[in-house]
Design an enzyme around this catalytic site. Structure first.
Site, PDB file in Angstrom:
ATOM      1  N   PHE A 192     -46.429  25.984  -6.166  1.00 20.61           N
ATOM      2  CA  PHE A 192     -45.836  26.852  -5.154  1.00 20.61           C
ATOM      3  C   PHE A 192     -46.388  26.482  -3.784  1.00 20.61           C
ATOM      4  O   PHE A 192     -47.572  26.206  -3.626  1.00 20.61           O
ATOM      5  CB  PHE A 192     -46.176  28.307  -5.457  1.00 20.61           C
ATOM      6  N   GLU A 236     -38.487  17.375 -11.818  1.00 24.94           N
ATOM      7  CA  GLU A 236     -39.382  16.253 -12.086  1.00 24.94           C
ATOM      8  C   GLU A 236     -38.723  15.179 -12.941  1.00 24.94           C
ATOM      9  O   GLU A 236     -39.092  14.009 -12.847  1.00 24.94           O
ATOM     10  CB  GLU A 236     -40.713  16.706 -12.668  1.00 24.94           C
ATOM     11  N   LYS A 245     -48.112  22.202 -21.416  1.00 25.86           N
ATOM     12  CA  LYS A 245     -47.921  23.637 -21.203  1.00 25.86           C
ATOM     13  C   LYS A 245     -47.158  24.273 -22.355  1.00 25.86           C
ATOM     14  O   LYS A 245     -47.188  25.497 -22.518  1.00 25.86           O
ATOM     15  CB  LYS A 245     -47.208  23.874 -19.882  1.00 25.86           C
ATOM     16  N   HIS A 286     -49.519  27.837 -18.807  1.00 27.24           N
ATOM     17  CA  HIS A 286     -49.701  27.378 -17.430  1.00 27.24           C
ATOM     18  C   HIS A 286     -50.863  28.146 -16.805  1.00 27.24           C
ATOM     19  O   HIS A 286     -50.722  29.317 -16.426  1.00 27.24           O
ATOM     20  CB  HIS A 286     -48.417  27.607 -16.648  1.00 27.24           C
ATOM     21  N   CYS A 310     -50.804  25.191  -7.938  1.00 22.85           N
ATOM     22  CA  CYS A 310     -50.845  24.615  -9.282  1.00 22.85           C
ATOM     23  C   CYS A 310     -51.222  23.132  -9.301  1.00 22.85           C
ATOM     24  O   CYS A 310     -51.337  22.538 -10.382  1.00 22.85           O
ATOM     25  CB  CYS A 310     -49.505  24.815  -9.972  1.00 22.85           C
ATOM     26  N   HIS A 316     -45.546  17.843 -15.393  1.00 30.01           N
ATOM     27  CA  HIS A 316     -45.892  19.221 -15.039  1.00 30.01           C
ATOM     28  C   HIS A 316     -45.251  20.150 -16.070  1.00 30.01           C
ATOM     29  O   HIS A 316     -45.898  21.067 -16.566  1.00 30.01           O
ATOM     30  CB  HIS A 316     -45.412  19.546 -13.626  1.00 30.01           C
TER      31      HIS A 316
END
Length: 419
Positions: free
Chosen positions: A405, A320, A341, A346, A169, A309
């Protein structure tokens, strides 16, 4: 490596909702969401049955019937975004093709076409040994993710270095950051950089269902993506592409190009910890942020907006938030932070490039896009997440982060080119 300043002179976006940079930015600043029940296949058997789909017609976007047959949807999105960015840059034939490079990011490559072909070759999954006689001529291209970058290079006439970045990502941010390095090291004069992903398929949905990463709020898909909200329950899958045209500042000035902003700082770290897990202290993301700020020669006090994110999972949002506090200190509680998002879902590897485009537009218009669907803030996420409504304010420097990931943590600092 030289200290050349790398700026953005072209932007192309194909995001959920209507295609094109203008439509994308209008949707964000209006705080509208593009999440809905999946229409690409029958999602009735899945735990999460919604996604943020692009209202994309390849023929209307100028792709020929042969291009549509040859390209996976991810390639189609990437090529259309690249064509828009190239036209926006005004470069035309002003640069030698061997000095034009492409850096494209993608997390899952040609997932849609690969799955469709497997269904045909295996006769709907009934045959363990697939019959290759039923494969389309372009099947190898679907297997090789580098085909996506090659298609973008062909569309722009780029004959320089061409590469595919796949870091989950964070692929989009990494493709742009590494593209800027190509200019600084003298490998290219112009880099077409960005990312594309079209993962809305049964296999992708099943994978995220298995680990319960996506939201099950199927009765209200428009409000299912809720980053930083106390009631969030996972992310909503998306698709899309964004491409930027990068060049050296003085070169852009010589041809009087319009400059959106500068790739001022970039850094990436790994947590070397877990494929999907995150450490709660956010140390690795914080280190990437500090390194990106150092590269930009900026302090936390210089950052006017943070693009998070903000996936909408409890683990990520807390991780985060901790990273922002660790890296920015007191400034973390003063600077606005938001997650796109909440509106466009996403799109895996593409989202970092889509968010970078939005950050540049935020500087252009001095507008901070909101976090949609944020009605009940999580007490553990106690920063200014710009709930529901866009905010007018001066934006000279933006921090954008990504978390992927595999433990990938990336930070990028974007500034005004005239700084």
């Amino acid at each position: 490596m030289s200290s050349a300043r790398v700026v953005v002179t072209g932007i192309g976006v194909v995001a959920p909702g209507d295609p094109g940079t203008k439509a994308f930015w209008e949707m964000l600043t209006a705080g509208r969401t593009a999440t809905r029940t999946i229409t690409f296949f029958d999602p009735s058997g899945f735990r999460s049955r919604m996604a943020a789909e692009c209202d994309f017609d390849p023929a209307s976007e100028g792709l020929s019937a042969q291009e549509v047959r040859r390209m996976d949807r991810a390639a189609q999105l990437g090529v259309v975004a690249a064509r828009e960015a190239w036209a926006d840059s005004g470069l035309g034939q002003d640069v030698a093709p061997e000095r034009v490079s492409v850096n494209l990011g993608s997390a899952v490559g040609s997932t849609m076409s690969l799955e469709e072909e497997y269904v045909v070759l295996s006769d709907g999954g009934r045959r363990w040994l697939v019959d290759d006689a039923y494969g389309v001529p372009h099947l190898y291209g679907f297997m090789a993710p580098s085909t996506l970058a090659a298609e973008v290079a062909w569309s722009c006439g780029a004959e320089g270095q061409v590469g595919l970045i796949s870091t989950g990502c964070t692929s989009g941010l990494d493709a742009i950051g590494l593209g800027a390095r190509l200019i600084r090291q003298g490998t290219a004069d112009v880099v077409v950089a960005g990312a594309t992903d079209a993962p809305i398929s049964p296999i992708t949905s099943a994978c995220f269902d298995a680990i319960k990463a996506t939201s099950p709020n199927n009765d209200d898909p428009e409000h299912a993506s809720r980053p930083f909200d106390l009631n969030r329950d996972g992310f909503v899958l998306g698709e899309g592409a964004a491409v930027l045209v990068l060049e050296e500042l003085e070169s852009a000035r010589r041809r009087s190009a319009a400059i959106y902003g500068e790739i001022a700082g970039y850094a990436s770290r790994s947590n070397a910890f877990h494929m999907t897990g995150l450490k709660p202290d956010g140390r690795e993301m914080a280190e990437a942020i500090r390194a990106a700020l150092d590269g930009a020669r900026l302090d936390p006090s210089d950052i006017d907006y943070v693009n998070a994110h903000g996936s909408g999972t409890k683990q990520n949002d807390r991780h985060e938030t901790a990273a922002f506090k660790r890296a920015l200190g007191p400034r973390a509680h003063e600077v606005p932070v938001s997650s796109l998002k909440s509106m466009v879902g996403h799109s895996l590897g593409a989202i970092g490039a889509i968010e970078a485009a939005a950050c540049l537009l935020a500087m252009r218009d001095n507008v901070v896009p909101p976090t949609a669907n944020l009605h009940t803030p999580d007490p553990e996420c106690d920063l200014d997440y710009v709930p529901l409504t866009a905010r007018d304010q001066r934006v000279d420097a933006v921090l954008s982060v990504g978390s992927g990931f595999g433990g990938f943590q990336t930070a990028m600092v974007l500034g005004r080119g005239e700084r």
